[in-house]
Design a protein around this motif. Structure first.
Motif, PDB file in Angstrom:
ATOM      1  N   SER A   1      48.788  44.868  42.995  1.00  0.00           N
ATOM      2  CA  SER A   1      47.632  44.743  42.112  1.00  0.00           C
ATOM      3  C   SER A   1      46.370  44.579  42.935  1.00  0.00           C
ATOM      4  CB  SER A   1      47.797  43.546  41.182  1.00  0.00           C
ATOM      5  OG  SER A   1      48.819  43.792  40.262  1.00  0.00           O
ATOM      6  N   PHE A   2      45.308  45.273  42.507  1.00  0.00           N
ATOM      7  CA  PHE A   2      44.023  45.196  43.172  1.00  0.00           C
ATOM      8  C   PHE A   2      42.939  45.008  42.119  1.00  0.00           C
ATOM      9  CE2 PHE A   2      46.779  47.810  45.764  1.00  0.00           C
ATOM     10  CZ  PHE A   2      46.615  47.251  47.028  1.00  0.00           C
ATOM     11  N   THR A   3      41.979  44.156  42.431  1.00  0.00           N
ATOM     12  CA  THR A   3      40.783  44.006  41.611  1.00  0.00           C
ATOM     13  C   THR A   3      39.644  44.625  42.401  1.00  0.00           C
ATOM     14  OG1 THR A   3      41.619  41.951  40.648  1.00  0.00           O
ATOM     15  CG2 THR A   3      39.252  42.384  40.439  1.00  0.00           C
ATOM     16  N   LEU A   4      39.087  45.674  41.850  1.00  0.00           N
ATOM     17  CA  LEU A   4      38.039  46.431  42.536  1.00  0.00           C
ATOM     18  C   LEU A   4      36.713  46.273  41.811  1.00  0.00           C
ATOM     19  CD1 LEU A   4      40.135  49.684  43.024  1.00  0.00           C
ATOM     20  CD2 LEU A   4      39.712  47.903  44.732  1.00  0.00           C
ATOM     21  N   ASN A   5      35.630  46.186  42.582  1.00  0.00           N
ATOM     22  CA  ASN A   5      34.281  46.143  42.017  1.00  0.00           C
ATOM     23  C   ASN A   5      33.716  47.552  42.114  1.00  0.00           C
ATOM     24  OD1 ASN A   5      31.665  45.710  41.266  1.00  0.00           O
ATOM     25  ND2 ASN A   5      31.218  44.181  42.826  1.00  0.00           N
ATOM     26  N   ILE A   6      33.776  48.273  40.993  1.00  0.00           N
ATOM     27  CA  ILE A   6      33.346  49.663  40.955  1.00  0.00           C
ATOM     28  C   ILE A   6      32.144  49.790  40.032  1.00  0.00           C
ATOM     29  CG2 ILE A   6      34.017  52.036  40.420  1.00  0.00           C
ATOM     30  CD1 ILE A   6      36.935  51.162  40.931  1.00  0.00           C
ATOM     31  N   ASN A   7      31.036  50.204  40.596  1.00  0.00           N
ATOM     32  CA  ASN A   7      29.801  50.381  39.831  1.00  0.00           C
ATOM     33  C   ASN A   7      29.425  49.121  39.061  1.00  0.00           C
ATOM     34  OD1 ASN A   7      29.693  53.024  40.769  1.00  0.00           O
ATOM     35  ND2 ASN A   7      30.832  53.804  39.009  1.00  0.00           N
ATOM     36  N   GLY A   8      29.667  47.971  39.686  1.00  0.00           N
ATOM     37  CA  GLY A   8      29.292  46.699  39.100  1.00  0.00           C
ATOM     38  C   GLY A   8      30.254  46.136  38.077  1.00  0.00           C
ATOM     39  N   THR A   9      31.388  46.789  37.900  1.00  0.00           N
ATOM     40  CA  THR A   9      32.389  46.347  36.936  1.00  0.00           C
ATOM     41  C   THR A   9      33.705  46.090  37.649  1.00  0.00           C
ATOM     42  OG1 THR A   9      31.356  47.684  35.213  1.00  0.00           O
ATOM     43  CG2 THR A   9      33.613  46.980  34.818  1.00  0.00           C
ATOM     44  N   LYS A  10      34.352  44.990  37.327  1.00  0.00           N
ATOM     45  CA  LYS A  10      35.672  44.690  37.893  1.00  0.00           C
ATOM     46  C   LYS A  10      36.710  45.575  37.214  1.00  0.00           C
ATOM     47  CE  LYS A  10      34.446  41.172  40.488  1.00  0.00           C
ATOM     48  NZ  LYS A  10      34.380  41.236  41.897  1.00  0.00           N
ATOM     49  N   GLN A  11      37.525  46.215  38.036  1.00  0.00           N
ATOM     50  CA  GLN A  11      38.590  47.092  37.547  1.00  0.00           C
ATOM     51  C   GLN A  11      39.906  46.628  38.143  1.00  0.00           C
ATOM     52  OE1 GLN A  11      38.209  49.703  35.452  1.00  0.00           O
ATOM     53  NE2 GLN A  11      35.995  49.853  35.434  1.00  0.00           N
ATOM     54  N   GLU A  12      40.919  46.468  37.331  1.00  0.00           N
ATOM     55  CA  GLU A  12      42.252  46.083  37.779  1.00  0.00           C
ATOM     56  C   GLU A  12      43.120  47.333  37.864  1.00  0.00           C
ATOM     57  OE1 GLU A  12      43.439  42.901  38.402  1.00  0.00           O
ATOM     58  OE2 GLU A  12      41.490  41.989  37.967  1.00  0.00           O
ATOM     59  N   VAL A  13      43.771  47.507  38.997  1.00  0.00           N
ATOM     60  CA  VAL A  13      44.702  48.623  39.157  1.00  0.00           C
ATOM     61  C   VAL A  13      45.982  48.105  39.794  1.00  0.00           C
ATOM     62  CG1 VAL A  13      42.978  50.464  39.260  1.00  0.00           C
ATOM     63  CG2 VAL A  13      43.642  49.306  41.352  1.00  0.00           C
ATOM     64  N   ASP A  14      47.073  48.720  39.440  1.00  0.00           N
ATOM     65  CA  ASP A  14      48.380  48.375  39.994  1.00  0.00           C
ATOM     66  C   ASP A  14      48.977  49.664  40.541  1.00  0.00           C
ATOM     67  OD1 ASP A  14      50.577  46.737  40.590  1.00  0.00           O
ATOM     68  OD2 ASP A  14      51.600  47.336  38.745  1.00  0.00           O
ATOM     69  N   LEU A  15      48.973  49.784  41.882  1.00  0.00           N
ATOM     70  CA  LEU A  15      49.457  51.031  42.477  1.00  0.00           C
ATOM     71  C   LEU A  15      49.851  50.833  43.936  1.00  0.00           C
ATOM     72  CD1 LEU A  15      46.462  51.568  43.796  1.00  0.00           C
ATOM     73  CD2 LEU A  15      46.158  52.894  41.745  1.00  0.00           C
TER      74      LEU A  15
END
Length: 154
Positions: free
Chosen positions: A3-17
């Motif tokens: 699981s990763f929490t990414l800050n993309i374009n000012g928004t937190k995005q959770e991805v599991d990959l």
């Protein structure tokens, strides 16, 4: 998988990959931000350029596991209304022909101008050197970068 929490374009995005998944595919396939393009897959053409903490980087060879808490900006996040000085200059000069490389070109140019608001011709050519335009619009690209620099400094 991880699981990763990414800050993309000012928004937190959770991805599991898979941690080795390149950011290009995270953005396109998992976050559905398709402005960043696949070009060569070996970080040589620049079509996949994004900003990582303000630096222009190639996303096709950048594993998601290397991101940490760094801020990611894609072409979609450069400006809300497409009114960034570089985007405006691109339209003014009518840079795109096929348009495929343009997101990467714009992201590289905007990172340059953020660090160097008044680049010389040589500095523009050096910064843009790694971005390939199959249509050969390099003269218009350089002109647009100069216009964007002048408008940002006005």
């Amino acid at each position: 998988m991880a699981s990763f929490t990414l800050n993309i374009n000012g928004t937190k995005q959770e991805v599991d990959l898979d941690p080795t998944t390149p950011m290009l595919w995270v953005l396109r396939d998992h976050i559905k931000l398709v402005g960043t393009k696949y070009g060569c897959g070996i970080a040589q053409c620049g079509a996949c350029t994004i900003h990582l903490d303000g630096n222009a980087v190639r996303s096709c060879q950048l594993p998601v596991s290397s991101i940490g808490d760094k801020e990611i900006t894609t072409i979609e996040g450069l400006s809300e209304k497409g009114d960034h000085p570089v985007q405006q200059a691109w339209l003014e000069v009518d840079v795109p022909q096929c348009g495929y490389c343009q997101a990467g070109q714009i992201m590289t140019a905007s990172a340059l101008l953020e660090k160097n608001p008044n680049p010389s011709d040589d500095e523009i050519e050096t910064a843009m050197n790694g971005n390939i335009c199959r249509c050969g619009t390099y003269t218009r690209i350089k002109k647009a970068v100069k216009i964007a620099a002048n408008s940002a400094n006005a």
